[in-house]
Design a protein around this motif. Sequence first.
Motif, PDB file in Angstrom:
ATOM      1  N   THR A 285     104.328  37.721   3.831  1.00  0.00           N
ATOM      2  CA  THR A 285     103.240  36.754   3.897  1.00  0.00           C
ATOM      3  C   THR A 285     102.962  36.359   5.353  1.00  0.00           C
ATOM      4  O   THR A 285     103.884  36.103   6.123  1.00  0.00           O
ATOM      5  N   SER A 286     101.700  36.305   5.709  1.00  0.00           N
ATOM      6  CA  SER A 286     101.294  36.002   7.095  1.00  0.00           C
ATOM      7  C   SER A 286     101.155  34.492   7.317  1.00  0.00           C
ATOM      8  O   SER A 286     101.007  33.735   6.366  1.00  0.00           O
ATOM      9  N   GLY A 303     104.833  33.334   6.739  1.00  0.00           N
ATOM     10  CA  GLY A 303     103.887  32.340   6.269  1.00  0.00           C
ATOM     11  C   GLY A 303     103.666  31.128   7.145  1.00  0.00           C
ATOM     12  O   GLY A 303     103.420  30.035   6.632  1.00  0.00           O
ATOM     13  N   PHE A 427      97.716  41.412   7.707  1.00  0.00           N
ATOM     14  CA  PHE A 427      97.808  40.096   7.072  1.00  0.00           C
ATOM     15  C   PHE A 427      97.984  40.273   5.562  1.00  0.00           C
ATOM     16  O   PHE A 427      97.447  41.194   4.942  1.00  0.00           O
ATOM     17  N   HIS A 429      98.065  37.405   2.263  1.00  0.00           N
ATOM     18  CA  HIS A 429      98.015  36.007   1.835  1.00  0.00           C
ATOM     19  C   HIS A 429      98.079  35.922   0.312  1.00  0.00           C
ATOM     20  O   HIS A 429      97.775  36.880  -0.374  1.00  0.00           O
TER      21      HIS A 429
END
Length: 429
Positions: A285-286, A303, A427, A429
Amino acid sequence: MTDLKKMYSTILGDSFPMDMTISFGDQKLVYKKRTWKIAMEDGTVEERGVRYGENPDQEAALYELVNGNLTLGDCRFISPGNGLVSAIDVNDMLQVGKHPGKINLTDIDNGLNIIKYLVDHPSAVILKHNNPCGAAKDSSLANAFHRALRADRIAAFGGAVVLSRPCDIDTARLLAENYLEVVCAPDFENGTLDILAGRKNLRIIKIAAIDRLADFEKYRFVDFKSLIDGGIIAQQSAVNSIRSIEDLKPATTTWEGKEYTCDRQPTTEEIDDMLFGWAVEHGVTSNSVLYVKNGCTVGIGTGEQDRVGVAEIAVHKAYIKYADILCFDKYKIPYADLELAVEKGLRDRAEKEEIDSQVQEDRAGLPGCTMISDAFFPFRDGAEVGIRQGISAILQAGGSMRDFETIEACNEADPKVAMMYTGQRSFKH
């Protein structure tokens, strides 16, 4: 407390229909809800779908694509007949334990999302809350799992493990020593299920298609994000196109008429870690930053809102996990237990100080690591977090207006740090 425990063992059931159709203009995708006939301890058989969603009070359903083909623009999306997680049937659940809930299924899915780029080697990914907490490749599957576990023994507790090769006896013995929720592999060799059966609530899942996961590298699927107002954002799924040294780009840029180039080129080992790290990055997760070395994760930051912060968090986690594994190796207890025992006067403070001293001396194993960033560094300060810890190489997307600053940081480091670009953001999400 009794009621709280019961909450997690209660099976919610669901009200979702057995079939679902999604229309894209005159094209349609048809889905069927996956249910399983599961044998109960009293000998009865019950048909059940997903145990529950992300929390015990959320109904959930798993749907498999069974009909329809979708082409939008020049992209042809994955077609029916390629099921992985959504195609798991009751015969694939070699040991049910508690039948899977939504988080178990999405952990397996993201593990497959990473492993599909690592199938050329015996590889293992351990996941928790849909992020890898440890990943490694090695000459044997047992070594790969062992290294992935030691990368973050703390977070691996109650995690899901996805293996690239059939589970063998040596790997099964290591798995059985740990509390895990799920083990997923393309097959399980004779005798392994008897070993794993000692963990009665462990979900053991066979997905034979892992053997052909490499075929999924270029497949795209429709990725949905549901909004609070009931709206939906649809996008093509991401594809990792950084698969060999030929896909990497030199770290070079021009600023105010001056050309900047990274002085040192990466070694063969650093290139290998760049490709390995970028494969793992694909499932993180970015914003995210990883530190990897010798085909194994050392620190994973996930994240966060800023790149400096996530680089620092990955360092912080590396130090915590390194202290824990040193303590576990020496005293067979977690570092947190040692800390508490010292605070209560039950153990000699010198034991903790010795561990702490070794962690600082080794800098948590970070020297010689390759730093992986899922996007460019907007300023040099993010890269400098890793450089201060002794990293030897960086892989990042490139494309920042201030790329020249990060190149300068690498060239000014002592010893100099190699850097390459992907030209691709990663990325998630």
